[in-house]
Design an enzyme around this catalytic site. Structure first.
Site, mmCIF file in Angstrom:
data_model
loop_
_atom_site.group_PDB
_atom_site.id
_atom_site.type_symbol
_atom_site.label_atom_id
_atom_site.label_comp_id
_atom_site.label_asym_id
_atom_site.label_seq_id
_atom_site.Cartn_x
_atom_site.Cartn_y
_atom_site.Cartn_z
ATOM 1 N N GLY A 38 16.452 4.248 -4.179
ATOM 2 C CA GLY A 38 16.770 5.674 -4.160
ATOM 3 C C GLY A 38 16.483 6.291 -2.812
ATOM 4 O O GLY A 38 17.334 6.922 -2.207
ATOM 5 N N ILE A 68 11.272 3.265 -9.559
ATOM 6 C CA ILE A 68 12.235 3.289 -8.457
ATOM 7 C C ILE A 68 12.233 1.979 -7.683
ATOM 8 O O ILE A 68 12.984 1.789 -6.734
ATOM 9 C CB ILE A 68 11.937 4.492 -7.535
ATOM 10 C CG1 ILE A 68 13.084 4.773 -6.567
ATOM 11 C CG2 ILE A 68 10.620 4.317 -6.813
ATOM 12 C CD1 ILE A 68 12.883 6.010 -5.731
ATOM 13 N N GLY A 69 11.371 1.049 -8.088
ATOM 14 C CA GLY A 69 11.251 -0.227 -7.403
ATOM 15 C C GLY A 69 9.901 -0.429 -6.760
ATOM 16 O O GLY A 69 9.634 -1.476 -6.168
ATOM 17 N N ARG A 116 -7.845 4.386 -2.841
ATOM 18 C CA ARG A 116 -8.031 3.134 -3.561
ATOM 19 C C ARG A 116 -6.690 2.451 -3.791
ATOM 20 O O ARG A 116 -5.728 3.071 -4.256
ATOM 21 C CB ARG A 116 -8.702 3.401 -4.907
ATOM 22 C CG ARG A 116 -9.095 2.128 -5.653
ATOM 23 C CD ARG A 116 -9.713 2.456 -6.991
ATOM 24 N NE ARG A 116 -10.105 1.252 -7.696
ATOM 25 C CZ ARG A 116 -10.415 1.223 -8.981
ATOM 26 N NH1 ARG A 116 -10.402 2.347 -9.677
ATOM 27 N NH2 ARG A 116 -10.764 0.096 -9.568
ATOM 28 N N LEU A 175 -4.337 0.378 -5.884
ATOM 29 C CA LEU A 175 -4.259 0.041 -7.301
ATOM 30 C C LEU A 175 -3.683 -1.352 -7.536
ATOM 31 O O LEU A 175 -4.022 -2.001 -8.518
ATOM 32 C CB LEU A 175 -3.421 1.085 -8.042
ATOM 33 C CG LEU A 175 -3.940 2.528 -7.967
ATOM 34 C CD1 LEU A 175 -3.077 3.445 -8.815
ATOM 35 C CD2 LEU A 175 -5.402 2.607 -8.402
ATOM 36 N N THR A 207 1.884 -4.816 -4.740
ATOM 37 C CA THR A 207 2.910 -3.780 -4.641
ATOM 38 C C THR A 207 2.674 -2.882 -3.425
ATOM 39 O O THR A 207 3.631 -2.409 -2.804
ATOM 40 C CB THR A 207 2.968 -2.934 -5.921
ATOM 41 O OG1 THR A 207 1.687 -2.336 -6.160
ATOM 42 C CG2 THR A 207 3.355 -3.780 -7.113
ATOM 43 N N GLY A 258 -0.964 9.212 -2.750
ATOM 44 C CA GLY A 258 0.415 8.776 -2.587
ATOM 45 C C GLY A 258 0.568 8.030 -1.278
ATOM 46 O O GLY A 258 -0.035 8.386 -0.267
ATOM 47 N N GLU A 277 5.736 6.388 1.345
ATOM 48 C CA GLU A 277 6.521 6.740 2.528
ATOM 49 C C GLU A 277 5.756 6.612 3.840
ATOM 50 O O GLU A 277 6.359 6.646 4.911
ATOM 51 C CB GLU A 277 7.043 8.168 2.368
ATOM 52 C CG GLU A 277 8.031 8.300 1.225
ATOM 53 C CD GLU A 277 8.335 9.733 0.865
ATOM 54 O OE1 GLU A 277 9.280 10.295 1.445
ATOM 55 O OE2 GLU A 277 7.638 10.298 0.008
#
Length: 722
Positions: free
Chosen positions: A232, A458-459, A611, A613, A617, A686, A689
């Site tokens: 996306g 979203i991947g 942190r 998670l 990923t 977050g 990006e």
């Protein structure tokens, strides 16, 4: 507790994706569906005078051809609908590639063929398509989503006049497009007054709200389903006209309608990164301490909106500086409305981090040392300390792993055979958001748990990370937890954009797990049939599906729930705050001087994202961000014909993006802290990006170090080096 959070757990949805079992929006089977195809305008500015649909209606398999004369009048939603007009509501044409007709047929091929038979007559006006042709019309737009377009701290003009050293340069980037592999798609199914949309979207809740408003419906009468996305990058965050038009076409036809945009249609239908110019001036002392930052950016807007998506946050907030003046101007062009594109601040940040490198070269101060001298522990906009900021650790960790101490300071002095070798670096930073979200967790009679939340995959690994959070919170094996996403039938949750997913939904998932765990423990200790009967609840711990108490007494989730005979359901919610993630990226490039070719051959990053998670990923996000940055720096460029305002390279054969051969191995380091025992927010920020923000400047800085040539406009193509 299982200790699952933080581990590099493999994706729980990985097998479904690689075997084709994962069903994306266009894969949903709907009986009786018609296929839609859009007819796009061939002018960029003007009026539709006449549309002849006769030949198209006579084509085999065609059911209907709708125009502005047929479409129901829809209400214009506010954001997340990102345009200030809805196509096919009147005859006005605002950009090339705007929908002017909608063809419905029994098959996709029939719809495509019929679309080519629609004849449109226009009254065309002269379009303006380049910033350079209208810079004298630049203006300061109104606030966009409560963000001012001018920020002032101190007196930057006076400080620049008094500065011992100054950098005064302009940096630029062209229009760029997102290009997710999965195209945008909508399948609309009406059942009386209720609407179900199978939609490729980064925000099922956002999409539901926009569509419900447009049709004058209650939100509960619209359901949006999006179990997986094939990318996306911001292109699927807002709601776009094709979604509203497909829902309207299905309503008119009285049958379900499926629309899948073609690759070329995606270049005019769902936003882009706007063409951008950034005039930046830095003032500093001879010791490299910043005294002034003045930046004026100019970006494309349209004649119908003033939205500026490319923010200048880092210029105002990243470095300690008492005098800052940031202005974000717009220029109205006859192009589609731009939108968020992964790491929107990168355009301005590219200029800042290149200018910092130019300042370091002027002063003879190492680029890392210059940034350390201007580091701040205080948010320069709010005046509040950053919570747990570890950017200095990122500089040191990445520099050491890269071997930065061996860098020869003088540009053009390092060679390997006939190639020049250059090393460059940049700071990375990005804001992340928080959107209030809720989760629902059910533990069934077999002791297994299911989390439901209207977030999206979203991947980035949302299915996996949320399953880890719940499994750890409950003390269950990971395989005993199922996470369900992407459906507005589940509790409302954040859009997967603005790096807001984990800050918004991880806490509510953990909260629901804590409540469910406590509820099951309460059932066990109150049940005379349980080995834990009478044990104080606070003495019971959970691990690997078992409930354990001192003295070896134990029960299991399955046994407790079987005896209970009913499911346990809890909800979770938790407030968080928006903030920043930080990092540093170090890049090696090799340049073949006779060809002007640039290869990125080594990348080391270190990031402070709170942190971690899931380390696997998170590393994937770093690799993706670096790859995105390579494309930004070396390849990506949407070309617009200045005479017709038409995109001339709307495909992946001429709009170049990096492939595996362009991307080196990436060493990704994390400086995450150990979580506090009572950290109910999991310490998460977050991050998605952040890893792309500094890469374009780091590559440009490495090119300068390799050959002494300073490039200030991306992409850094061969012609600029030769």
């Amino acid at each position: 507790m299982s200790g699952l959070v933080g581990q590099g757990v493999a994706r729980v949805d990985g097998r479904a994706k690689v075997t084709g079992a994962a069903r994306y929006a266009a894969d949903q089977e709907v009986p009786g569906v018609l296929h839609g195809y859009l007819v796009m305008s061939t002018i960029a500015r003007g009026e539709v005078l006449e549309i002849d649909t006769g030949q198209a209606l006579a084509h085999p398999g065609v059911v209907a051809v709708y125009t502005h004369a047929d479409m129901p009048r829809l209400r214009l939603p506010d954001f997340p609908f990102n345009r200030r007009f809805i196509p096919m509501q009147d005859t006005r044409v605002h950009h090339h590639g705007q929908p002017v007709a909608y063809v419905l047929a029994q098959t996709l091929e029939q719809a495509q063929e019929a679309a080519n038979l629609v004849r449109v007559r226009y009254r065309a006006e002269e379009p303006v398509a380049r910033l350079a042709d209208a810079l004298d019309q630049a203006f300061l737009p109104e606030r966009f989503r409560d963000r001012p377009n001018e920020l002032v701290r101190g007196d930057a003009a006076a400080a620049l006049d008094q500065a011992e050293v100054r950098v005064d340069q302009t940096y630029g980037s062209p229009m760029q497009h997102h290009n997710p592999i999965e195209p945008h798609t909508t399948t609309a199914v009406w059942d009386g007054g209720t609407l179900t949309l199978y939609e490729s979207t980064q925000g099922v809740v956002f999409a539901r709200n926009a569509v419900a408003f447009a049709f004058g419906k209650e939100r509960d009468s619209v359901r949006v389903v999006s179990p997986y996305l094939g990318g996306g990058f911001g292109a699927k965050g807002p709601t776009y006209p094709h979604t509203l038009l497909t829902a309207a076409a299905a309503q008119l036809a009285g049958r379900p309608v499926k629309l899948v945009l073609s690759r070329a249609q995606m270049y005019t239908s769902n936003g882009h990164r706007a063409e951008y110019r950034h005039h930046l001036r830095l003032g500093a002392t001879r010791q490299g301490v910043l005294t002034a930052i003045a930046g004026t950016s100019t970006a494309q807007v349209t004649r119908t909106d003033e939205a500026v998506y490319n923010g200048s946050d880092s210029a105002y907030r990243l470095y300690a500086c008492p005098n800052v003046h940031v202005r974000q101007l717009g220029v109205r062009l006859d192009l589609p409305t731009s939108s968020y594109m992964r790491s929107p601040e990168t355009t301005a940040h590219f200029g800042l981090e290149t200018a910092m490198d130019e300042l370091s070269h002027e002063l003879g101060i190492d680029p890392v040392e210059l940034r350390i001298r201007n580091h701040t522990a205080i948010d320069q906009q709010t005046g509040r300390p950053y919570a747990g900021k570890r950017l200095l650790e990122c500089y040191r960790a990445a520099a050491e792993a890269f071997g930065w101490a061996r860098r020869a300071p003088k540009p053009g002095t390092t060679r390997d055979g006939d190639e020049y070798v250059g090393w460059g670096m940049a700071t990375e930073t990005h804001t992340y958001g928080f959107i209030s979200s809720r989760t629902r967790l059910t533990i069934d009679a077999d002791g297994r748990a299911t989390l439901r939340v209207a977030s999206q995959e979203i991947g980035t690994g949302t299915y996996t990370v949320l399953s880890q959070v719940v499994a750890e919170g409950l003390g269950l094996p990971l395989g005993h937890v199922t996470t369900l996403l992407g459906d507005t039938a589940y509790p409302d949750a954040a859009v997967s954009a603005g790096s807001s997913t984990m800050p918004s939904v991880a806490g509510p998932a953990a909260d629901a797990a804590r409540r469910a765990r406590d509820a099951v423990i309460a059932l066990a200790v109150a049940d005379p049939r349980s080995p834990l009967h009478g044990v104080p609840a606070e003495e019971v711990v959970t691990e690997d599906g078992r409930l354990l108490a001192p003295g070896g007494r134990a029960d299991t989730y399955r046994d407790v729930m079987t005896r209970h005979g009913d499911s346990v359901e809890t909800t979770g919610s938790q407030d968080n705050t928006a903030g920043h993630s930080f990092g540093a990226v170090f890049v090696e490039v090799r340049i073949q001087p006779r060809l002007g070719s640039v290869r990125v051959t080594r990348v080391v990053t270190a990031h402070d994202l709170g942190r971690v998670l899931n380390r696997r990923t998170a590393r994937g996000q770093v690799i993706g961000g670096v790859t995105w940055g390579i494309g930004f720096a070396l390849m990506e460029h949407t070309v617009v014909d200045p005479h017709t305002a038409r995109v001339v390279n709307p495909n992946l054969s001429t709009y170049l993006v990096p492939v595996c051969a362009d991307t080196p191995a990436v060493e990704a380091l994390f400086v995450d802290p150990d979580p506090a025992p009572d950290d109910r927010l999991l310490g998460v920020r977050g991050f998605g990006e952040t890893p792309g923000t500094g890469v374009p400047a780091a590559i440009g800085n490495a090119i300068h170090h390799a050959v002494g040539r300073r490039l200030r406009d991306v992409p850094f193509t061969r012609d600029k080096l030769l």
